[in-house]
Design an enzyme around this catalytic site. Structure first.
Site, PDB file in Angstrom:
ATOM      1  CD  GLN A  93      18.909  44.327  48.737  1.00  0.00           C
ATOM      2  OE1 GLN A  93      18.204  44.094  49.720  1.00  0.00           O
ATOM      3  NE2 GLN A  93      18.510  44.099  47.501  1.00  0.00           N
ATOM      4  CG  HIS A  99      22.188  41.781  43.594  1.00  0.00           C
ATOM      5  ND1 HIS A  99      21.305  42.725  44.069  1.00  0.00           N
ATOM      6  CD2 HIS A  99      23.287  41.878  44.384  1.00  0.00           C
ATOM      7  CE1 HIS A  99      21.855  43.366  45.087  1.00  0.00           C
ATOM      8  NE2 HIS A  99      23.061  42.865  45.307  1.00  0.00           N
ATOM      9  CG  HIS A 101      27.095  39.476  45.818  1.00  0.00           C
ATOM     10  ND1 HIS A 101      27.846  40.623  45.635  1.00  0.00           N
ATOM     11  CD2 HIS A 101      25.923  39.893  46.353  1.00  0.00           C
ATOM     12  CE1 HIS A 101      27.153  41.675  46.054  1.00  0.00           C
ATOM     13  NE2 HIS A 101      25.983  41.263  46.496  1.00  0.00           N
TER      14      HIS A 101
HETATM   15  P1  5GP Z   1      24.568  44.624  47.383  1.00  0.00           P
HETATM   16  O1  5GP Z   1      25.383  45.352  48.397  1.00  0.00           O
HETATM   17  O2  5GP Z   1      23.306  45.362  47.027  1.00  0.00           O
HETATM   18  O3  5GP Z   1      24.325  43.181  47.719  1.00  0.00           O
HETATM   19  O4  5GP Z   1      25.463  44.525  46.086  1.00  0.00           O
HETATM   20  C1  5GP Z   1      25.464  45.501  45.096  1.00  0.00           C
HETATM   21  C2  5GP Z   1      26.746  45.320  44.347  1.00  0.00           C
HETATM   22  O5  5GP Z   1      26.661  46.061  43.152  1.00  0.00           O
HETATM   23  C3  5GP Z   1      27.980  45.824  45.098  1.00  0.00           C
HETATM   24  O6  5GP Z   1      28.894  44.744  45.286  1.00  0.00           O
HETATM   25  C4  5GP Z   1      28.538  46.917  44.190  1.00  0.00           C
HETATM   26  O7  5GP Z   1      29.947  46.931  44.142  1.00  0.00           O
HETATM   27  C5  5GP Z   1      27.920  46.576  42.848  1.00  0.00           C
HETATM   28  N1  5GP Z   1      27.704  47.714  41.960  1.00  0.00           N
HETATM   29  C6  5GP Z   1      27.149  48.906  42.306  1.00  0.00           C
HETATM   30  N2  5GP Z   1      27.064  49.705  41.228  1.00  0.00           N
HETATM   31  C7  5GP Z   1      27.575  48.990  40.186  1.00  0.00           C
HETATM   32  C8  5GP Z   1      27.766  49.299  38.802  1.00  0.00           C
HETATM   33  O8  5GP Z   1      27.445  50.366  38.296  1.00  0.00           O
HETATM   34  N3  5GP Z   1      28.326  48.325  38.030  1.00  0.00           N
HETATM   35  C9  5GP Z   1      28.686  47.110  38.549  1.00  0.00           C
HETATM   36  N4  5GP Z   1      29.240  46.237  37.695  1.00  0.00           N
HETATM   37  N5  5GP Z   1      28.523  46.797  39.838  1.00  0.00           N
HETATM   38  C10 5GP Z   1      27.972  47.740  40.659  1.00  0.00           C
END
Ligand code: 5GP
Length: 111
Positions: A93, A99, A101
């Site tokens: 994460q 969030h 996906h």
């Molecule tokens: P995690 O790894 O926390 O589950 O997912 C975070 C997601 O946020 C990642 O897939 C990454 O690509 C996306 N993300 C990070 N920064 C931004 C941003 O500024 N805009 C958008 N649209 N997505 C982002």
């Protein structure tokens, strides 16, 4: 403040798919599938599932109920899609704001 909080506040732009008073859905900036959208609550008190309590039952149910609607907006409702939430360090994460996906638009590798 997380990057998602800035997106909610409009300080950072996003490619929006769906928004209402409770949630926001937008395309991931680094898509890992042909369709890769993030669904986030506008409330900022949940870094991940570990923070969810009984007080969040309505919000959690609301998000789950909206995901199929968002999938339909994306055109993946008939072909299918995957819903993933990363939670904590071992999941990878990156953003400490709960969030989900939505991944689809192509055949995904079996988990
Ligand atoms: P995690 O790894 O926390 O589950 O997912 C975070 C997601 O946020 C990642 O897939 C990454 O690509 C996306 N993300 C990070 N920064 C931004 C941003 O500024 N805009 C958008 N649209 N997505 C982002």
């Amino acid at each position: 403040m997380t990057i998602f909080a800035k997106i909610i506040q409009g300080a950072i732009p996003c490619n929006k798919v769906y928004e209402d008073e409770h949630i926001l859905a937008f395309h991931d900036i680094a898509p890992r599938a042909k369709v890769h959208v993030l669904v986030i609550p506008k409330q900022m008190h949940l870094a991940g599932l570990q923070d969810v309590s009984d007080a969040d039952r309505e919000l959690m149910g609301y998000m789950m109920a909206k995901i199929p609607h968002i999938a339909a907006l994306l055109g993946v409702d008939k072909t299918g899609y995957r819903v993933v939430t990363n939670n904590g360090p071992h999941s990878g994460q990156e953003v400490p704001h709960l969030h989900f996906h939505i991944l689809g638009g192509e055949q995904l590798k079996h988990l």
